[in-house]
Design an enzyme around this catalytic site. Structure first.
Site, PDB file in Angstrom:
ATOM      1  N   ASP A 247      -0.039  -5.485   3.649  1.00 23.54           N
ATOM      2  CA  ASP A 247       0.381  -4.280   4.360  1.00 23.54           C
ATOM      3  C   ASP A 247      -0.348  -4.240   5.689  1.00 23.54           C
ATOM      4  O   ASP A 247      -1.265  -5.048   5.931  1.00 23.54           O
ATOM      5  CB  ASP A 247       0.107  -3.011   3.544  1.00 23.54           C
ATOM      6  CG  ASP A 247       1.221  -1.977   3.724  1.00 23.54           C
ATOM      7  OD1 ASP A 247       1.633  -1.756   4.889  1.00 23.54           O
ATOM      8  OD2 ASP A 247       1.667  -1.389   2.726  1.00 23.54           O
TER       9      ASP A 247
ATOM     10  N   ASP B 161      20.094   1.589  -9.523  1.00 21.42           N
ATOM     11  CA  ASP B 161      21.392   2.202  -9.819  1.00 21.42           C
ATOM     12  C   ASP B 161      21.794   1.956 -11.265  1.00 21.42           C
ATOM     13  O   ASP B 161      22.360   2.831 -11.936  1.00 21.42           O
ATOM     14  CB  ASP B 161      22.462   1.653  -8.870  1.00 21.42           C
ATOM     15  CG  ASP B 161      22.151   1.932  -7.416  1.00 21.42           C
ATOM     16  OD1 ASP B 161      21.584   3.011  -7.127  1.00 21.42           O
ATOM     17  OD2 ASP B 161      22.458   1.071  -6.566  1.00 21.42           O
TER      18      ASP B 161
ATOM     19  N   ALA C 159       0.812  -1.210   0.000  1.00 22.05           N
ATOM     20  CA  ALA C 159       0.000   0.000   0.000  1.00 22.05           C
ATOM     21  C   ALA C 159       0.850   1.265   0.000  1.00 22.05           C
ATOM     22  O   ALA C 159       0.323   2.370  -0.019  1.00 22.05           O
ATOM     23  CB  ALA C 159      -0.936   0.015   1.213  1.00 22.05           C
ATOM     24  N   GLY C 160       2.163   1.112   0.000  1.00 26.97           N
ATOM     25  CA  GLY C 160       3.062   2.251   0.093  1.00 26.97           C
ATOM     26  C   GLY C 160       3.380   2.889  -1.236  1.00 26.97           C
ATOM     27  O   GLY C 160       2.882   2.491  -2.295  1.00 26.97           O
TER      28      GLY C 160
ATOM     29  N   ARG D  53      20.614   7.231   4.549  1.00 24.64           N
ATOM     30  CA  ARG D  53      20.097   5.874   4.563  1.00 24.64           C
ATOM     31  C   ARG D  53      20.344   5.228   5.925  1.00 24.64           C
ATOM     32  O   ARG D  53      19.570   4.389   6.376  1.00 24.64           O
ATOM     33  CB  ARG D  53      20.744   5.051   3.434  1.00 24.64           C
ATOM     34  CG  ARG D  53      20.315   5.506   2.050  1.00 24.64           C
ATOM     35  CD  ARG D  53      20.841   4.578   0.969  1.00 24.64           C
ATOM     36  NE  ARG D  53      20.555   5.104  -0.359  1.00 24.64           N
ATOM     37  CZ  ARG D  53      19.437   4.899  -1.035  1.00 24.64           C
ATOM     38  NH1 ARG D  53      18.485   4.175  -0.501  1.00 24.64           N
ATOM     39  NH2 ARG D  53      19.270   5.405  -2.225  1.00 24.64           N
TER      40      ARG D  53
ATOM     41  N   HIS E  13      24.442  -0.018  -2.131  1.00 26.33           N
ATOM     42  CA  HIS E  13      23.266   0.712  -2.598  1.00 26.33           C
ATOM     43  C   HIS E  13      23.038   1.975  -1.759  1.00 26.33           C
ATOM     44  O   HIS E  13      21.926   2.279  -1.376  1.00 26.33           O
ATOM     45  CB  HIS E  13      22.033  -0.204  -2.535  1.00 26.33           C
ATOM     46  CG  HIS E  13      20.791   0.387  -3.149  1.00 26.33           C
ATOM     47  ND1 HIS E  13      20.751   0.866  -4.440  1.00 26.33           N
ATOM     48  CD2 HIS E  13      19.546   0.569  -2.649  1.00 26.33           C
ATOM     49  CE1 HIS E  13      19.537   1.311  -4.712  1.00 26.33           C
ATOM     50  NE2 HIS E  13      18.780   1.149  -3.632  1.00 26.33           N
TER      51      HIS E  13
END
Length: 412
Positions: A126, A242, A102-103, A179, A269
């Protein structure tokens, strides 16, 4: 009643009536034209083929993959003319679960996966708001059945019998947030979800999107080890974005046809751990020192570029969904027996002294079959220095993920 006509569709973009074939080893695509007199895939607007021709387009596939897929479809087209499908559907065979559906990444990713003719069931999970997503996607006339699962009590049912699990769950990176800042929030989410995967579909391919990938993949590995079901060949950190960015930026900078461009990206990443090997670009192209520096920095900071452009209203959700869908389709093709599938991904590796490392791998039915070590040979001085420079940061991120699980017992 059969009617003779021609169907065109482009790999990596929408099919004429809502289907998609997808991403493989390079971020490129081509069209396939089917000539047929048999309507067997009526619900998708696809027909089996008496003949197949390939036309260059833009997006996922490159020349090697194009040739492989052309051979694949010529053979399959002939066989399919001898076959009938129940209710006019193609024989989609694989179940895919999206955890965090649902994101901002999960919704467009689910849509792209729904377009794959290889998917028979799409399970969307979710903690809230997933029923509407599933209802919406279920109206798309592609073969897969869409089922929704809400909350921890339904997670096990979501995962039963699944072949590929994709995990975009977690909070996105926001402007000013590194991150590493995401770690404490997302680490527990990944831990909980991978525990459920271990209990309910331990043989599935696991695609980790949740950031920071440099730490969440080691977290997933430690969970699977403690559960006694760890198969390093089936755990992947999705770094495809990437590669997608590198191909796009290089083609723009050097005025190349995107379909021809392939840039391997190694390392990790996040930030400087992302190392595009511009010297390995296909087709061969010359870069000035300034171009190498500028392109490398832009590829490394491309997520921040999107964050700032959205001005706090979101992160790189659409391009991430696109890249993740490409990796899902590559996995499905490998599971389906395609022997010519290559992707860059963050996996357990012995290419360097680090336990995990992103590089090109060859995918197969049992996970990745080989690490492509040749990409790390003959590096330029710039690339070799950058490789050595990224190792301490990547090592620290990996160790942080491992330590997180070692300090917390995994649920029985």
């Amino acid at each position: 009643m059969a009617a003779t006509s021609t169907t065109n569709f482009s790999i990596g973009s929408a099919v004429s009536a809502g289907s998609k074939l997808g991403p493989v080893s390079q971020s490129k695509a081509f069209g396939i034209r089917f000539h047929s007199t048999n309507y067997l895939w009526r619900s998708n607007g696809l027909k089996t083929a008496d003949s197949v021709s390939c036309q260059s387009k833009s997006s996922f596939l490159g020349s090697e993959s194009s040739a492989a897929l052309r051979r694949c479809y010529i053979g399959k087209a002939r066989k399919d003319n001898m076959r009938t499908y129940s209710h006019g559907q193609p024989q989609a065979s694989y179940k895919v679960a999206v955890l965090g559906a649902a994101g901002g990444i999960g919704q467009p990713l689910a849509l792209l996966i729904k377009m794959s003719p290889l998917v028979s069931a799409l399970h969307l999970y979710d903690i809230a708001n997933v029923k509407g997503v599933a209802a919406d996607l279920s109206h798309c006339n592609t073969p897969s059945q869409v089922l929704d699962f809400t909350g921890a009590s339904e997670l096990a049912a979501c995962l039963k019998g699944v072949n590929v699990v994709v995990i975009p769950a977690g909070v996105p990176r926001k402007p000013g947030m590194t991150r590493d800042d995401l770690f404490n929030i997302n680490a527990n989410i990944v831990k909980t979800l991978v525990e459920a995967v271990a209990d309910n579909c331990p043989d599935a391919f696991i695609h980790i999107i949740s950031n920071p990938v440099n730490s969440t993949v080691p977290i997933a590995a430690e969970v699977l080890k403690q559960k006694g079901v760890y198969d390093p060949k089936k755990l992947f950190g999705v770094t495809t974005l990437d590669v997608v960015r590198a191909n796009t930026f290089v083609s723009q900078r050097k005025n190349l046809k995107l379909i021809d461009v392939d840039v391997p990206v190694i390392g990790g990443h996040a930030g400087i751990t992302i190392l595009p090997l511009l010297s390995k670009t296909k087709p061969s192209v010359t870069f000035t020192d300034e171009e190498v520096h500028e392109l490398t920095v832009r590829i490394q900071n491309a997520g921040t570029e999107v964050d700032e452009a959205k001005a706090g209203a979101g992160s790189a959700t659409l391009s991430m969904a696109y890249a993740a869908a490409r990796f899902v389709e590559s996995s499905l093709r490998a599971l389906d027996g395609d022997s010519d599938v290559y992707e860059c991904t963050f996996v357990q590796s012995d290419l360097t002294e680090l336990p995990f490392f992103a590089s090109r791998v060859k995918l197969g039915r049992n996970g990745f079959e080989a690490l492509i070590s040749s990409d790390l040979q003959g590096l330029t001085e710039f690339e070799q220095k950058a490789l050595e420079a990224l190792k301490p940061e990547l090592k620290a991120s990996i160790e942080k993920g491992i330590a997180f699980i070692q300090k917390q017992p995994v649920a029985a």
